[in-house]
Design a protein around this motif. Structure first.
Motif, PDB file in Angstrom:
ATOM      1  N   LEU A 130     -22.761   6.506  45.727  1.00 43.33           N
ATOM      2  CA  LEU A 130     -22.871   5.407  46.472  1.00 43.33           C
ATOM      3  C   LEU A 130     -22.704   4.056  45.646  1.00 43.33           C
ATOM      4  CD1 LEU A 130     -25.652   5.778  49.059  1.00 43.33           C
ATOM      5  CD2 LEU A 130     -23.282   5.601  49.391  1.00 43.33           C
ATOM      6  N   LYS A 167     -25.931   0.669  49.732  1.00 40.76           N
ATOM      7  CA  LYS A 167     -24.714   0.208  49.593  1.00 40.76           C
ATOM      8  C   LYS A 167     -24.472  -1.339  49.355  1.00 40.76           C
ATOM      9  CE  LYS A 167     -22.352   3.767  52.407  1.00 40.76           C
ATOM     10  NZ  LYS A 167     -21.598   3.945  53.706  1.00 40.76           N
ATOM     11  N   LEU A 214     -32.638   9.804  49.367  1.00 44.15           N
ATOM     12  CA  LEU A 214     -31.296  10.004  48.639  1.00 44.15           C
ATOM     13  C   LEU A 214     -31.453  10.654  47.188  1.00 44.15           C
ATOM     14  CD1 LEU A 214     -29.869   6.449  49.557  1.00 44.15           C
ATOM     15  CD2 LEU A 214     -29.658   8.313  50.804  1.00 44.15           C
ATOM     16  N   GLU A 270     -26.439  11.373  44.922  1.00 44.75           N
ATOM     17  CA  GLU A 270     -25.874  10.599  46.287  1.00 44.75           C
ATOM     18  C   GLU A 270     -26.233   9.134  45.875  1.00 44.75           C
ATOM     19  OE1 GLU A 270     -26.598  10.616  50.915  1.00 44.75           O
ATOM     20  OE2 GLU A 270     -28.030  11.363  49.812  1.00 44.75           O
ATOM     21  N   ARG A 271     -27.156   8.609  45.105  1.00 42.55           N
ATOM     22  CA  ARG A 271     -27.190   7.130  44.858  1.00 42.55           C
ATOM     23  C   ARG A 271     -25.881   7.037  43.937  1.00 42.55           C
ATOM     24  NH1 ARG A 271     -32.625   7.710  43.441  1.00 42.55           N
ATOM     25  NH2 ARG A 271     -32.436   7.215  41.506  1.00 42.55           N
ATOM     26  N   ARG A 318     -28.880   4.851  53.301  1.00 41.82           N
ATOM     27  CA  ARG A 318     -27.517   5.019  52.645  1.00 41.82           C
ATOM     28  C   ARG A 318     -27.079   3.372  52.731  1.00 41.82           C
ATOM     29  NH1 ARG A 318     -24.259   9.085  51.384  1.00 41.82           N
ATOM     30  NH2 ARG A 318     -22.649   8.186  52.209  1.00 41.82           N
TER      31      ARG A 318
END
Length: 306
Positions: A57, A194, A49, A53-54, A190
């Protein structure tokens, strides 16, 4: 003109000191624990990731757990900035110091959402063990990760009306795999990002290994058993989090309350503190210290199993 230049100089000094403290204390709210084997596996499978993107999220999870929206969060950040500027003007009677104060208060909404989300996160994790058990049992029978997760989602929504259903990370996982990116490994990472839980992350790692070698599927059950043993410690850590933040905010408030008291008790000292370069730098150091320690407190109050 000199006042504007002085304000920019103070902000520049504030940024430099902030970066220095963050590098010195190695503070990073989005840091991920290093794991050589994991990094190697991610490199080979190209499912790592990205930092952006982290971050996305992370905020998406916060918004889901606190039921806030991006628009509301932006308004909170703007309100924190304006409040910080006004508080700086009232405290220091200086535009440059007020600007630094406003910048220091920008992360306040993020801290607030982090503390507020702890209860929702605990509720999610309390039901996580049951979720992992259902998926593991289903996977042990069908050897298909997607079908196993779908079994859980169908079971969860069976007796819930459509209008009352709330999307969970597992619903999002199925949707992403089917509609966006069919890479199962990337989707599992992913999913792990989360839900912040150490045992869930280990379970996801084992699930990825099972994706390559189905004979390892029975290694999923010990992870679930270990998670059950850590529930009491988790609840205790979450309750301690609020008390630590309360004590920290009281300490910071007492530290900065000296300045307005000095304004009324000793005007000459207040003028030296807010009017001279050395005094302004001292206040900047205080503000930077408060900002850096707030990230440190957030890092230290994070439960060990998350």
């Amino acid at each position: 003109m000199n006042s504007i230049q002085g304000s920019f100089a103070l902000v520049f000094v504030f940024v430099l000191i902030s970066l220095g403290l963050f590098l010195l204390l190695k503070l990073n709210p989005f840091a991920v624990e290093k794991n050589t084997l994991k990094q190697r596996r991610l490199y080979l499978s190209r499912t790592k990731l990205k930092i952006s993107e982290r971050v996305i999220l992370r905020f998406t999870t916060l918004f889901r757990q606190t039921r806030y929206t991006l628009k509301k969060f932006i308004l909170m950040v703007a309100a924190a900035f304006v409040s910080g500027f006004l508080a700086g003007v009232l405290l220091f009677n200086n535009a440059g110091l007020a600007a630094v104060t406003a910048v220091c208060l920008i992360p306040a909404p993020y801290f607030y959402l982090t503390v507020k989300s702890s209860r929702a996160a605990r509720e999610e994790i309390e039901g996580l063990e049951n979720t992992m058990s259902i998926i593991t049992n289903a996977y042990a029978g069908c050897d298909d990760i997607i079908k196993a997760v779908e079994t859980y989602v169908e079971e969860k929504n069976r007796y819930t009306p459509v209008e009352l259903r709330k999307p969970t990370p597992f619903d999002e996982f199925i949707s992403e795999i089917k509609l966006i990116n069919p890479n199962i490994e990337h989707g599992l990472y992913r999913l792990s990002a989360k839900i912040k839980n150490r045992y869930f992350a280990e379970w996801i790692k084992m699930l990825i290994l099972c994706y390559h070698d189905r004979r390892l599927k029975f290694a999923l059950f010990p992870v679930i058993k270990s998670m059950n043993d850590a529930k009491a410690m988790q609840i205790e850590s979450d309750s301690m989090m609020g008390r630590v933040w309360r004590d920290y905010l009281m300490t910071v408030g007492m530290m900065f309350s000296i300045i307005p008291l000095m304004r009324f008790s000793n005007a000459e000292w207040f003028a030296i503190l807010t009017g001279t370069t050395l005094g302004k730098l001292l206040i900047v150091v205080m503000l930077v210290t408060a900002l850096a320690t707030s990230f440190f407190v957030m890092k230290m109050t994070r439960p060990a199993n998350r």
